[in-house]
Motif scaffolding. Structure first.
Motif, PDB file in Angstrom:
ATOM      1  N   PHE A   1       0.826  -1.212   0.000  1.00 21.50           N
ATOM      2  CA  PHE A   1       0.000   0.000   0.000  1.00 21.50           C
ATOM      3  C   PHE A   1       0.863   1.268   0.000  1.00 21.50           C
ATOM      4  O   PHE A   1       0.463   2.290  -0.548  1.00 21.50           O
ATOM      5  N   GLY A   2       2.047   1.169   0.594  1.00 25.62           N
ATOM      6  CA  GLY A   2       2.967   2.310   0.567  1.00 25.62           C
ATOM      7  C   GLY A   2       3.349   2.642  -0.877  1.00 25.62           C
ATOM      8  O   GLY A   2       3.336   3.811  -1.282  1.00 25.62           O
ATOM      9  N   VAL A   3       3.630   1.599  -1.660  1.00 25.19           N
ATOM     10  CA  VAL A   3       4.012   1.812  -3.060  1.00 25.19           C
ATOM     11  C   VAL A   3       2.815   2.335  -3.851  1.00 25.19           C
ATOM     12  O   VAL A   3       2.930   3.307  -4.616  1.00 25.19           O
ATOM     13  N   LEU A   4       1.644   1.711  -3.622  1.00 25.36           N
ATOM     14  CA  LEU A   4       0.437   2.140  -4.354  1.00 25.36           C
ATOM     15  C   LEU A   4       0.118   3.611  -4.072  1.00 25.36           C
ATOM     16  O   LEU A   4      -0.238   4.369  -4.969  1.00 25.36           O
ATOM     17  N   SER A   5       0.288   4.023  -2.800  1.00 24.66           N
ATOM     18  CA  SER A   5      -0.024   5.393  -2.415  1.00 24.66           C
ATOM     19  C   SER A   5       1.002   6.389  -2.969  1.00 24.66           C
ATOM     20  O   SER A   5       0.690   7.557  -3.209  1.00 24.66           O
ATOM     21  N   THR A   6       2.221   5.894  -3.169  1.00 25.41           N
ATOM     22  CA  THR A   6       3.279   6.775  -3.680  1.00 25.41           C
ATOM     23  C   THR A   6       3.047   7.160  -5.150  1.00 25.41           C
ATOM     24  O   THR A   6       3.478   8.224  -5.590  1.00 25.41           O
ATOM     25  N   ILE A   7       2.305   6.302  -5.880  1.00 26.10           N
ATOM     26  CA  ILE A   7       2.064   6.610  -7.305  1.00 26.10           C
ATOM     27  C   ILE A   7       1.275   7.929  -7.445  1.00 26.10           C
ATOM     28  O   ILE A   7       1.754   8.864  -8.096  1.00 26.10           O
ATOM     29  N   PRO A   8       0.081   8.039  -6.808  1.00 27.07           N
ATOM     30  CA  PRO A   8      -0.603   9.351  -6.892  1.00 27.07           C
ATOM     31  C   PRO A   8       0.207  10.499  -6.277  1.00 27.07           C
ATOM     32  O   PRO A   8       0.120  11.638  -6.750  1.00 27.07           O
ATOM     33  N   PHE A   9       1.015  10.190  -5.233  1.00 32.95           N
ATOM     34  CA  PHE A   9       1.848  11.240  -4.612  1.00 32.95           C
ATOM     35  C   PHE A   9       2.811  11.822  -5.650  1.00 32.95           C
ATOM     36  O   PHE A   9       2.918  13.044  -5.804  1.00 32.95           O
ATOM     37  N   LEU A  10       3.481  10.940  -6.383  1.00 31.69           N
ATOM     38  CA  LEU A  10       4.431  11.421  -7.404  1.00 31.69           C
ATOM     39  C   LEU A  10       3.693  12.164  -8.517  1.00 31.69           C
ATOM     40  O   LEU A  10       4.184  13.157  -9.052  1.00 31.69           O
ATOM     41  N   TYR A  11       2.490  11.693  -8.829  1.00 28.44           N
ATOM     42  CA  TYR A  11       1.702  12.359  -9.867  1.00 28.44           C
ATOM     43  C   TYR A  11       1.365  13.799  -9.442  1.00 28.44           C
ATOM     44  O   TYR A  11       1.475  14.739 -10.231  1.00 28.44           O
ATOM     45  N   ILE A  12       1.001  13.951  -8.153  1.00 27.93           N
ATOM     46  CA  ILE A  12       0.675  15.299  -7.648  1.00 27.93           C
ATOM     47  C   ILE A  12       1.911  16.206  -7.774  1.00 27.93           C
ATOM     48  O   ILE A  12       1.822  17.341  -8.251  1.00 27.93           O
ATOM     49  N   LEU A  13       3.071  15.673  -7.368  1.00 26.17           N
ATOM     50  CA  LEU A  13       4.304  16.480  -7.460  1.00 26.17           C
ATOM     51  C   LEU A  13       4.591  16.846  -8.913  1.00 26.17           C
ATOM     52  O   LEU A  13       4.997  17.972  -9.218  1.00 26.17           O
ATOM     53  N   TYR A  14       4.350  15.900  -9.812  1.00 24.69           N
ATOM     54  CA  TYR A  14       4.569  16.152 -11.237  1.00 24.69           C
ATOM     55  C   TYR A  14       3.660  17.284 -11.725  1.00 24.69           C
ATOM     56  O   TYR A  14       4.115  18.246 -12.352  1.00 24.69           O
ATOM     57  N   VAL A  15       2.380  17.186 -11.381  1.00 20.74           N
ATOM     58  CA  VAL A  15       1.426  18.213 -11.841  1.00 20.74           C
ATOM     59  C   VAL A  15       1.823  19.574 -11.266  1.00 20.74           C
ATOM     60  O   VAL A  15       1.830  20.586 -11.974  1.00 20.74           O
ATOM     61  N   LEU A  16       2.195  19.575  -9.968  1.00 23.77           N
ATOM     62  CA  LEU A  16       2.556  20.856  -9.342  1.00 23.77           C
ATOM     63  C   LEU A  16       3.789  21.457  -9.994  1.00 23.77           C
ATOM     64  O   LEU A  16       3.851  22.664 -10.221  1.00 23.77           O
ATOM     65  N   TYR A  17       4.781  20.623 -10.287  1.00 20.99           N
ATOM     66  CA  TYR A  17       6.014  21.160 -10.848  1.00 20.99           C
ATOM     67  C   TYR A  17       5.891  21.542 -12.301  1.00 20.99           C
ATOM     68  O   TYR A  17       6.175  22.667 -12.698  1.00 20.99           O
ATOM     69  N   VAL A  18       5.407  20.591 -13.093  1.00 23.51           N
ATOM     70  CA  VAL A  18       5.433  20.812 -14.532  1.00 23.51           C
ATOM     71  C   VAL A  18       4.269  21.699 -14.995  1.00 23.51           C
ATOM     72  O   VAL A  18       4.475  22.756 -15.586  1.00 23.51           O
ATOM     73  N   GLU A  19       3.059  21.268 -14.657  1.00 24.82           N
ATOM     74  CA  GLU A  19       1.894  21.963 -15.211  1.00 24.82           C
ATOM     75  C   GLU A  19       1.703  23.345 -14.567  1.00 24.82           C
ATOM     76  O   GLU A  19       1.473  24.335 -15.232  1.00 24.82           O
ATOM     77  N   LEU A  20       1.814  23.343 -13.226  1.00 22.28           N
ATOM     78  CA  LEU A  20       1.624  24.604 -12.523  1.00 22.28           C
ATOM     79  C   LEU A  20       2.759  25.562 -12.883  1.00 22.28           C
ATOM     80  O   LEU A  20       2.576  26.766 -12.964  1.00 22.28           O
ATOM     81  N   GLY A  21       3.943  24.992 -13.118  1.00 22.45           N
ATOM     82  CA  GLY A  21       5.115  25.778 -13.504  1.00 22.45           C
ATOM     83  C   GLY A  21       4.827  26.606 -14.739  1.00 22.45           C
ATOM     84  O   GLY A  21       5.190  27.781 -14.814  1.00 22.45           O
ATOM     85  N   LYS A  22       4.123  26.000 -15.693  1.00 20.12           N
ATOM     86  CA  LYS A  22       3.810  26.713 -16.946  1.00 20.12           C
ATOM     87  C   LYS A  22       2.943  27.936 -16.660  1.00 20.12           C
ATOM     88  O   LYS A  22       3.156  29.007 -17.220  1.00 20.12           O
TER      89      LYS A  22
END
Ligand code: RET
Length: 251
Positions: A147-168
């Protein structure tokens, strides 16, 4: 059952008290500051007040649960009347999606852009917390890891959206605002990082009274940073943008 020293017990008790009053004070401050920003930024402040209000309620519950589970400095951690950590997950389930909406709201992007960001960040936040909980309460390490690994997938996705998309979208923010939003993002990463690290404790065999103390102190400080300091920074951004858009800077 955990047998804390009096110093450890008092530290946990006091840090819950600190968490509780920080949430309440922050709720009042963001509520009464509504008129200091332009109407289009007020929703971000309302959401911040909601987040700290919800957290304040949960801190009352956590605080009472700790007192009720204690017999002297002995704290019951399993079974009826034990210290209830589920309040934290219930709290996160409500407040983590709201914190992301708050961040998107203060940027006041075009409707389509903000709906698209919210439509991806909110489900990811819910999935992250909901998937983490079964691992948190599991006793088997294999279940915790899964479950730690499963939960980390959306966590990394959130960081990705915040960095890349919000960055734009940051490129289109007024001078000064982009830098503050950048700092806000750093503050978010630093405070949110505490939760998965603490999740790892039992897996790394960091258990017992010291682990309990670090966890409660760490969570409480991270909560104050992730909700109160975050909310006050949102207010600052809303003020800067309001002034940049012609609001008088005299209150
Ligand atoms: C869990 C499970 C293990 C993997 C990950 C987790 C992430 C938790 C986070 C929680 C954030 C909480 C906040 C509270 C607000 O005050 C669920 C521990 C990645 C990021 C911001």
């Amino acid at each position: 059952m955990l047998t804390l020293t009096s110093t450890q017990w008092n530290m946990v008790y006091n840090v819950f008290s600190f968490g509780l009053i920080s949430m309440l004070a922050c709720t009042v401050y963001t509520l009464v500051s509504q008129n200091r920003v332009l109407p289009k930024y007020r929703n971000a402040l309302v959401i911040s007040s909601m987040v700290t209000f919800i957290a304040g309620y949960h801190y009352i519950r956590i605080f009472n649960s700790f007192a009720e589970a204690s017999d002297g400095f002995n704290v019951s951690t399993s079974g009826a009347g034990s210290f209830n950590e589920a309040y934290r997950y219930v709290d996160w389930l409500l407040t983590v999606p709201l914190l992301l909406v708050e961040l998107v709201a203060v940027l006041a992007l075009a409707k389509a852009a903000s709906s698209s960001l919210i439509g991806r960040l909110v489900p990811a936040a819910i999935a992250m917390i909901a998937l983490g909980y079964p691992g948190e309460i599991a006793t088997e390490n294999s279940t915790k890891i899964l479950f730690g690994v499963l939960s980390t997938i959306p966590f990394l996705y959130i960081l990705y959206v915040l960095y890349v998309e919000l960055g734009k979208s940051l490129e289109r923010q007024p001078e000064g605002v982009a830098a503050t939003v950048g700092r806000l993002r750093l503050l978010l990463i630093a405070s949110w990082g505490v939760y998965p690290i603490s999740y790892l404790f039992p897996l790394l065999n960091i258990t017992g009274t010291d682990a309990f103390l670090y966890r409660q102190v760490g969570y409480s400080i991270a909560d104050v940073v992730a909700k109160c300091v975050f909310g006050l920074t949102i207010l600052k951004i809303a003020r800067m943008k309001s002034v940049a858009e012609g609001m008088k800077d005299d209150h």
